[in-house]
Scaffold this motif. Structure first.
Motif, PDB file in Angstrom:
ATOM      1  N   GLU A 228       0.581  29.622  -2.374  1.00  0.00           N
ATOM      2  CA  GLU A 228      -0.489  29.891  -1.562  1.00  0.00           C
ATOM      3  C   GLU A 228      -1.804  29.250  -2.091  1.00  0.00           C
ATOM      4  OE1 GLU A 228      -2.273  32.563   0.719  1.00  0.00           O
ATOM      5  OE2 GLU A 228      -0.455  32.734   0.236  1.00  0.00           O
ATOM      6  N   GLY A 229      -2.556  28.626  -1.130  1.00  0.00           N
ATOM      7  CA  GLY A 229      -3.633  27.838  -1.241  1.00  0.00           C
ATOM      8  C   GLY A 229      -3.297  26.403  -1.441  1.00  0.00           C
ATOM      9  N   HIS A 230      -2.144  25.739  -1.733  1.00  0.00           N
ATOM     10  CA  HIS A 230      -1.884  24.413  -2.065  1.00  0.00           C
ATOM     11  C   HIS A 230      -0.885  23.926  -1.211  1.00  0.00           C
ATOM     12  CE1 HIS A 230      -3.719  24.782  -5.953  1.00  0.00           C
ATOM     13  NE2 HIS A 230      -3.425  26.095  -6.021  1.00  0.00           N
ATOM     14  N   LYS A 231      -0.576  22.549  -1.007  1.00  0.00           N
ATOM     15  CA  LYS A 231       0.191  21.927  -0.583  1.00  0.00           C
ATOM     16  C   LYS A 231       1.384  21.450  -1.461  1.00  0.00           C
ATOM     17  CE  LYS A 231      -1.114  21.930   3.853  1.00  0.00           C
ATOM     18  NZ  LYS A 231      -0.304  22.658   4.924  1.00  0.00           N
ATOM     19  N   ALA A 232       2.376  21.796  -1.298  1.00  0.00           N
ATOM     20  CA  ALA A 232       3.487  21.060  -2.424  1.00  0.00           C
ATOM     21  C   ALA A 232       3.416  19.484  -2.560  1.00  0.00           C
ATOM     22  CB  ALA A 232       4.796  21.605  -2.123  1.00  0.00           C
ATOM     23  N   TRP A 233       3.320  18.819  -1.529  1.00  0.00           N
ATOM     24  CA  TRP A 233       3.474  17.280  -1.633  1.00  0.00           C
ATOM     25  C   TRP A 233       2.197  16.961  -2.538  1.00  0.00           C
ATOM     26  CZ3 TRP A 233      -0.467  14.104  -0.566  1.00  0.00           C
ATOM     27  CH2 TRP A 233      -1.317  14.308   0.183  1.00  0.00           C
ATOM     28  N   ALA A 234       1.033  17.477  -2.296  1.00  0.00           N
ATOM     29  CA  ALA A 234      -0.189  16.953  -3.040  1.00  0.00           C
ATOM     30  C   ALA A 234      -0.135  17.433  -4.582  1.00  0.00           C
ATOM     31  CB  ALA A 234      -1.653  17.946  -2.657  1.00  0.00           C
ATOM     32  N   LEU A 235       0.585  18.523  -4.927  1.00  0.00           N
ATOM     33  CA  LEU A 235       0.936  19.000  -6.203  1.00  0.00           C
ATOM     34  C   LEU A 235       1.963  18.123  -6.954  1.00  0.00           C
ATOM     35  CD1 LEU A 235       1.342  22.514  -5.856  1.00  0.00           C
ATOM     36  CD2 LEU A 235      -0.671  21.555  -7.046  1.00  0.00           C
ATOM     37  N   ILE A 236       2.890  17.398  -6.352  1.00  0.00           N
ATOM     38  CA  ILE A 236       4.171  16.771  -6.518  1.00  0.00           C
ATOM     39  C   ILE A 236       3.268  15.093  -6.877  1.00  0.00           C
ATOM     40  CG2 ILE A 236       6.266  15.261  -5.829  1.00  0.00           C
ATOM     41  CD1 ILE A 236       6.803  18.098  -4.410  1.00  0.00           C
ATOM     42  N   ASP A 237       2.693  14.905  -5.989  1.00  0.00           N
ATOM     43  CA  ASP A 237       1.630  13.636  -6.050  1.00  0.00           C
ATOM     44  C   ASP A 237       0.826  13.418  -7.276  1.00  0.00           C
ATOM     45  OD1 ASP A 237       1.310  10.776  -5.041  1.00  0.00           O
ATOM     46  OD2 ASP A 237      -0.026  11.807  -3.583  1.00  0.00           O
ATOM     47  N   ALA A 238       0.002  14.457  -7.384  1.00  0.00           N
ATOM     48  CA  ALA A 238      -0.776  14.566  -8.546  1.00  0.00           C
ATOM     49  C   ALA A 238      -0.053  14.783  -9.921  1.00  0.00           C
ATOM     50  CB  ALA A 238      -1.709  15.789  -8.362  1.00  0.00           C
TER      51      ALA A 238
END
Length: 300
Positions: A228-238
């Motif tokens: 909720e409120g996030h993109k999985a790919w962005a969390l993985i990249d970060a």
């Protein structure tokens, strides 16, 4: 009497095909995994209903297997795969499409477009079959199955049921099928539209997929759900996981919510890499990613 003969005697007479110790890896997009103890491909809905009514053991349904890791030890019990012949028909109506569970999502979109029907363009961006799309409320590019589903017919041990989106409790990447239920066919709503606009929308979707996803690799689609409120790919990249490898498994450089079999991966390596990504994301952001890819079967 051999165990195989005993199993055959206990099963209803199948007009389709039944194989023992059947390789499943060739059916999956990852091209990994062990065999099915028994793999049944019923001839039609009547054949499927008879099989479900008599089968007492575990039943696993495979669709296009585009979002699936089958573990290296394979799957016990009965595995069902609905063949295109018998379950792949597509019927275009004035305000929608009725299609069998084995019909590919992209094929349904193409039939609708050819008839000048709008609203199903998003299906050309989903690499799977209609049965799987209903069973997980698949979606892409701003729409989901629940937005267009009129009804789905579900084969169960007690007969055929017809349920709408509310009856299936469709939610984000989730549906509640009846116990041991198998999607047989469904009706999707559409409306008359401008043929050139429909074609342009589908071309845009295909171009976007080609540009941003590893569509030509051995992959399984989006690995984790978007929190909720996030993109999985962005969390993985970060979390520094882009390009991360484990044996023959790799996090895609192109889209890091995709896992890849670079050629010699095992199911265990793919799953372990996914768990490593989850651990890194949790440590970096405090967010626990949930698998979107289904993982089935026994560890070798």
């Amino acid at each position: 009497m051999s165990r195989r003969c005993a199993v055959l005697d206990a099963m209803p007479k199948l007009r389709g095909r039944l194989d023992f110790d059947a390789p499943l890896a060739p059916f999956t997009w990852f091209r990994v995994g062990g065999p099915a103890e028994r793999l049944a491909r019923p001839a039609d809905a009547e054949d499927l209903l008879a099989l479900l009514a008599e089968e007492a053991g575990p039943v696993t349904v495979l669709g296009a297997a585009s979002n699936l890791i089958i573990r290296d030890g394979g799957i016990r019990g009965l595995v069902l795969r609905l063949p295109a012949r018998g379950f792949g028909a597509v019927e275009v109506q004035s305000d929608g499409v009725v299609a069998g569970a084995a019909a590919l999502d992209a094929t349904i979109a193409e039939h609708a477009a050819a008839a000048g029907l709008s609203g199903l363009e998003f299906l050309c961006g989903i690499p799977g079959s209609l049965g799987g799309a209903v069973a997980m409320n698949a979606g892409a590019y701003g729409r989901e199955i629940r937005d267009v589903l009129d009804w789905a017919e579900i084969a169960t041990p007690n007969g055929l049921l017809r349920l709408d989106a509310a009856g299936l409790r469709l939610d984000y990447r989730h549906a509640e099928l009846p116990a041991r239920g198998v999607v047989v066919r469904a009706r999707l709503r559409a409306e008359p539209g401008d043929a050139s606009a429909i074609a342009a929308r589908m071309a845009d979707i295909r171009a976007a997929r080609e540009a941003t996803q590893p569509v030509r690799a051995r992959t399984g689609g989006s690995t984790f759900r978007n929190p909720e409120g996030h993109k999985a790919w962005a969390l993985i990249d970060a979390a520094g996981c882009r390009g991360l490898t484990l044996g023959g498994a790799q996090v895609s450089e192109k889209h890091c919510n995709f896992l890849l079999n670079t050629g010699g991966a095992t199911a265990a390596e793919l799953e372990a890499l996914g768990e490593a990504v989850r651990a890194r994301v949790l440590a970096h952001s405090g967010i626990a990613l949930e698998w979107e890819i289904k993982r089935l079967g026994e560890v070798a």
